[in-house]
Scaffold this active site. Structure first.
Site, PDB file in Angstrom:
ATOM      1  N   TYR A  52       0.743  -0.994  -0.072  1.00 48.33           N
ATOM      2  CA  TYR A  52       0.096   0.062   0.068  1.00 48.33           C
ATOM      3  C   TYR A  52       0.814   1.302  -0.117  1.00 48.33           C
ATOM      4  CZ  TYR A  52      -3.966  -3.091   1.633  1.00 48.33           C
ATOM      5  OH  TYR A  52      -4.723  -4.038   1.922  1.00 48.33           O
ATOM      6  N   HIS A 110       0.648 -11.591   2.314  1.00 48.61           N
ATOM      7  CA  HIS A 110      -0.296 -10.990   1.262  1.00 48.61           C
ATOM      8  C   HIS A 110      -1.200 -11.888   0.717  1.00 48.61           C
ATOM      9  CE1 HIS A 110      -1.720  -6.591   0.314  1.00 48.61           C
ATOM     10  NE2 HIS A 110      -2.667  -7.537   0.304  1.00 48.61           N
TER      11      HIS A 110
END
Length: 280
Positions: A52, A110
């Site tokens: 991010y 992730h």
């Protein structure tokens, strides 16, 4: 509890709130202010990720907040390109440096990236980082049962949570049942699906009208009653408040079934199937 948000206990003993703040695309000073707004309102679970590119923003909000670090639960995630053991350890350290934190409360892999086939050594890196005090609780995102079974078989340690795509158009019933059976908490990313589409759904509109609540509140209450943690993202004060104002009403069994019945075989938002998807 924090400001009326119930907490749930993970299989390793860490307690975290059942609703948190997603921070995807929250960056810079505006991002810091949005996260501070949420913390001031009562949010204590803040979800981020290396990819991010906003771990620094999250860390700055933590630093500026009047709430103590010990009261907050901060999450980040290991990207696919750094899954070999040595790179994973370095990346966890870099995540901490970016955020200027001494530890993460939760750190997740992730994506499994099955073609790359390095998620087991990445998991071993998380296990060791937890032993060294860099992480309090370790888990995964988007892992299928066979991926998790392999982690436990080869390392003896299973995740505390699995963060998966979960919303009314993709209810993940079989995966959720599997998690429950194996004492792994389900956490929902994109809990509101494509907001513009889901907010026009007639079934959800009718249920929301029955309870004098918004459609978003009904969906987040559905997640809560499923036993899943949700992490809706919002930069708006009004929407942040709306998203945690879900503990003063309940959905009945019929309403829960109607919402779960909206699921679709092709319900994934971006067709990211963990069996084949590879994250960079």
């Amino acid at each position: 509890m924090s400001m009326g948000i119930p907490e749930i206990t993970l299989n390793d003993g860490l307690t975290i709130p059942v609703v948190g703040l997603g921070t995807y695309k929250l960056k810079g000073n505006e991002g810091v202010n949005s996260i501070l707004s949420a913390i001031d309102m009562g949010y204590r679970l803040i979800d981020s990720a290396y990819n991010y590119e906003n771990e620094g923003t999250v860390g700055e909000a933590v630093r500026r907040s009047s709430v103590s670090r010990e009261e907050l639960k901060i999450t980040s995630k290991l990207p696919g390109r750094y899954q070999n053991y040595d790179n994973a350890i370095t990346t966890i350290q870099e995540s901490l440096y970016r955020a200027n934190l001494d530890y993460y409360d939760v750190y997740l892999i992730h994506w499994p990236n099955p073609r790359q086939d390095t998620y087991v050594e990445a998991w071993q890196a998380l296990i060791d980082a937890q032993k060294w005090g860099m992480i309090r609780s370790i888990g995964v995102c988007n892992f299928l049962p066979e991926h998790i079974e392999r982690l436990e078989k080869e390392t003896g340690v299973k995740p505390s949570m699995n963060q998966i795509e979960l919303h009314p158009y993709f209810n993940q019933e079989s995966q959720r049942r599997w998690h429950e059976k194996h004492h792994i908490i389900t956490e929902s990313w994109s809990p509101l699906a494509r907001a513009n589409e889901v907010l026009e759904n007639d079934t959800l509109k009718q249920i929301a009208e029955q309870h004098n609540k918004s459609i978003s509140q009904v969906i987040l209450r559905w997640h809560f009653q499923l036993g899943a943690i949700s992490i809706p993202k919002s930069a708006s004060y009004e929407r942040q408040l709306e998203n945690i104002s879900i503990f003063d009403f309940s959905l009945n069994e019929t309403e829960m079934s109607l919402i779960s019945g909206l699921t679709r075989p092709d319900g994934r938002i971006n067709n990211q199937d963990p069996a084949t998807y590879e994250e960079f």
